[in-house]
Design an enzyme around this catalytic site. Structure first.
Site: not given
Length: 320
Positions: A156-157, A141, A159, A161-163, A180, A248, A205
């Site tokens: 990533g989970h 995914h 929601g 903002g991957k798309s 997806d 870091r 999407e």
């Protein structure tokens, strides 16, 4: 074990290999698959009765032997030697098909194909085709992109903002491969190739906008059919506590194992005000530098250590 039908092999390679049916059409659904004791490259070979291949190729020497077999010179019959497990026979070099071989394949439901191409070239193409088609696979995914000619999988989970990130990267000149459901195939011992299923190809999407056809919006160069996976960027939700605990100056290389192939991975915290597209581009540029043997963090730490030693020496040499 993965397998394909003879019918699919014929449809995929009919024009490239100039294939034509000669007999055994009823065996079109015979399966060609990977065996536990045989690699993919061993599926195709010249006619062999001792170690039979699933795809038996008849070249010049094999055709001459079959003609002698049919004429009775060898003292054997077709059934004596062909009582072996095989899925397909291909007569190459534009050679005529012997009646005995045609009858045997017809009676035993073994597909018999002909090709005008030379047998060595024919086998090379089929081996490459089978190696890709029968490769071990997995579905991940995420969004798979071509960023600076590097295959990058953004995970990533839902929601995070991957798309939206992918859309921003595409608008900056990078290319989409899959959204997806990313299909990954192990085409080599240390190589994963990412592709998109035909149903989802060209589409992205984006919440609030729906389904976007990236090819129509951004043009042909915004889409790639496949790419070697080289870098995974995992988006994680970050709060103040997470950012405080973040190391870091870490020089440890993170990897993720997919189909027993280790892929370099980078974790990017998602927080308000962070320009993720710029961060992804910087991560990819940094990865390219590391491939060339340059590590910015290590270089900084070495420079810092050198400065500390110089300060220590200056302190020791200072007169009291």
């Amino acid at each position: 074990m993965p397998s394909i039908s003879v019918r699919r092999l014929f449809d995929d390679n009919q024009y490239k290999l100039q294939l034509a049916w000669a007999a055994g059409n009823s065996g079109a659904d015979n399966r060609i698959g990977v065996e536990a004791d045989k690699p993919v490259l061993a599926l195709v070979g010249h006619l062999n009765f001792i170690h039979p291949n699933q795809i038996q190729v008849v070249g010049l020497a094999e055709s001459e032997y079959l003609n002698r077999l049919e004429s009775g010179e060898t003292g054997y019959q077709f059934g004596d030697l062909f009582d072996i497990s095989m899925s397909l026979v291909i007569v190459a070099n534009g050679l005529p098909v012997s009646p005995g071989l045609r009858d045997y394949c017809h009676k035993n439901d073994i597909p018999l194909l002909t090709s005008k191409l030379e047998s060595p070239y024919l086998m090379d193409v089929l081996r490459i085709y089978l190696q890709r088609t029968l490769a071990a696979s997995s579905v991940k995914h995420g969004v798979f992109l071509d960023v600076f000619e590097i295959g990058v999988l953004i995970t990533g989970h839902s929601g995070l903002g991957k798309s939206e990130l992918a859309l921003e990267l595409i608008s900056r000149g990078h290319s989409l491969i899959a959204d997806d459901a990313v299909e990954l195939f192990r085409i080599g011992p240390e190589t994963l190739e990412g592709r998109c299923s035909p149903m989802l190809r060209d589409f992205l999407e984006v919440r609030g906008l729906g389904i976007l056809n990236i090819r129509h919006i951004f043009g042909e160069t915004s889409i790639r059919p496949k790419k070697i996976l080289q870098l995974i960027i995992n988006l994680v939700e970050a709060d103040d506590e997470y950012m405080k605990q973040l190391d870091r100056l870490s020089i440890r290389t993170e990897t993720e194992s997919i189909l027993n192939v280790n892929v370099r991975s980078v974790t990017l915290p998602v927080a308000v005000g962070r320009n993720l597209a710029v961060l992804v581009e910087a991560a990819v540029r940094n990865y390219i530098l590391q491939l060339r043997g340059k590590d910015s963090t290590r270089e900084f730490l070495e420079r810092h250590q050198t400065q500390l030693k110089e300060n220590e020496q200056n302190h020791e040499n200072r007169p009291d």
